[in-house]
Design a protein around this motif. Sequence first.
Motif, short mmCIF file in Angstrom:
data_model
loop_
_atom_site.label_atom_id
_atom_site.label_comp_id
_atom_site.label_asym_id
_atom_site.label_seq_id
_atom_site.Cartn_x
_atom_site.Cartn_y
_atom_site.Cartn_z
N ALA A 1 -7.65 0.86 -1.60
CA ALA A 1 -7.92 2.23 -0.83
C ALA A 1 -6.53 3.07 -1.41
O ALA A 1 -6.51 4.13 -1.62
CB ALA A 1 -8.06 2.04 0.60
N SER B 1 -14.02 -5.18 8.96
CA SER B 1 -13.63 -4.05 8.12
C SER B 1 -14.94 -3.65 6.94
O SER B 1 -15.33 -4.67 6.47
CB SER B 1 -12.85 -3.75 7.18
OG SER B 1 -12.36 -3.26 6.12
N GLN C 1 -12.00 1.90 4.71
CA GLN C 1 -10.93 1.36 5.64
C GLN C 1 -11.48 1.40 6.91
O GLN C 1 -10.82 0.92 7.96
CB GLN C 1 -9.83 2.20 5.60
CG GLN C 1 -8.99 2.08 4.46
CD GLN C 1 -8.01 0.91 4.31
OE1 GLN C 1 -8.72 -0.21 4.31
NE2 GLN C 1 -6.68 1.05 4.15
N GLU D 1 -8.39 9.67 -1.55
CA GLU D 1 -8.39 8.93 -0.32
C GLU D 1 -8.78 9.89 0.86
O GLU D 1 -8.46 9.85 1.95
CB GLU D 1 -6.85 8.85 0.10
CG GLU D 1 -6.18 7.47 -0.52
CD GLU D 1 -5.01 6.91 0.12
OE1 GLU D 1 -5.00 5.84 0.82
OE2 GLU D 1 -3.68 7.29 -0.46
N SER E 1 0.77 -1.23 0.07
CA SER E 1 -0.05 -0.01 0.07
C SER E 1 0.83 1.18 0.06
O SER E 1 0.61 2.33 -0.64
CB SER E 1 -1.00 0.01 1.30
OG SER E 1 -1.83 -1.07 1.41
N THR F 1 -12.57 6.57 0.90
CA THR F 1 -11.56 5.62 1.48
C THR F 1 -11.57 5.32 2.64
O THR F 1 -11.14 4.32 3.21
CB THR F 1 -10.13 5.94 0.83
OG1 THR F 1 -10.18 6.24 -0.54
CG2 THR F 1 -9.03 5.01 0.73
N ARG G 1 -8.46 -5.02 -0.15
CA ARG G 1 -8.81 -3.89 0.28
C ARG G 1 -8.04 -2.77 0.58
O ARG G 1 -8.06 -1.43 0.15
CB ARG G 1 -9.71 -4.12 1.66
CG ARG G 1 -10.43 -2.83 2.09
CD ARG G 1 -10.78 -2.87 3.28
NE ARG G 1 -9.59 -2.66 4.23
CZ ARG G 1 -9.13 -3.67 5.05
NH1 ARG G 1 -9.41 -4.64 5.32
NH2 ARG G 1 -8.01 -2.91 5.80
N ALA G 2 -6.72 -3.02 1.11
CA ALA G 2 -5.83 -2.16 1.74
C ALA G 2 -5.11 -1.55 0.16
O ALA G 2 -5.05 -0.26 0.19
CB ALA G 2 -4.79 -2.47 2.52
#
Length: 309
Positions: A54, A81, A68, A60, A8, A64, A50-51
């Motif tokens: 995002a 989550s 998260q 973000e 990420s 986002t 998912r991370a």
Amino acid sequence: IGGGTGLSTLLRGLKKHTANLTAIVTMADDGGSSGRLRRSLGLPPPGDLRACLAALSNDEDLLTQLFQYRFLEGEELDGHSFGNLFIAALSGVTGSFDRGILEAGRVLSIRGRVLPSTLANITLVADKTPALAVQAIRVQGESRIPEVAGKIRRIFLEPPDPPAFPEAIHALLNADMIVIGPGSLYTSVLPNLLVPDIANAVRASRAFRVYVCNVATQQGETDRYDCLDHWTALSEHGGEGLVDTVVANDCTDLPLVGSSVAVLASANGLLGVPTYSADLVDHQRPWRHDSDQLANSLLALLEEQTGPL
């Protein structure tokens, strides 16, 4: 190629320069929200995907943050989550997990795409040797491996030969640059390379291939590891001929916390492949890379190899 916070972090830096990005993500997670959805719904674990979704989002901010968001302790959805639940719902609506990931990317307007390394139901297993012990013990499950004291001798997948996600293979064979890491060495990075066709595609690709060594050790995984130890583990598990260059940090001014220590670039030539070193640390969180510094260094390396981008 990777997972967790390491991949990420890299994606946040690279998306400022290009949308021609593909994240290939580990699917060995069995803890937390991902593990619960995996057990209750039979879904592949969505957490690392998912991370990365995002991280690649154009904005973000609120959407986002929502993706998260993790429900608080004491609530009925304690620990889940929202993004994981959203992916699970999209998988049901679209009829497949990979289609659900694709639609989640569209909702978040991501710059690039996020792909699983495999959709097989895999379990990560480690052989660890506790201090003063002679015989190794076997630990099953990605989430348990760092919790059991001892040195990791090897990791492997059950079943041992899961099929790779076809689009991931296509992406590797057609890439300009392949970046392995950063991230938890044994539980985020190496599980991808234990999918045989992923490692074979990296070797077969004509891309410029780089391994990004972590900037700090991780308790329960890489205690007392230096850059050479990281590289040795990568070579032993992924095989020879994986990368052309190792990228490592050379900043020594790192006030790390807990049992973590800095992982610094090895002496030139020690790894058997060229090493590029620079100050790559986020000085506010010195156990992580700086997104922009890492992205800029990788793009500069690519330009050296291929000419102006």
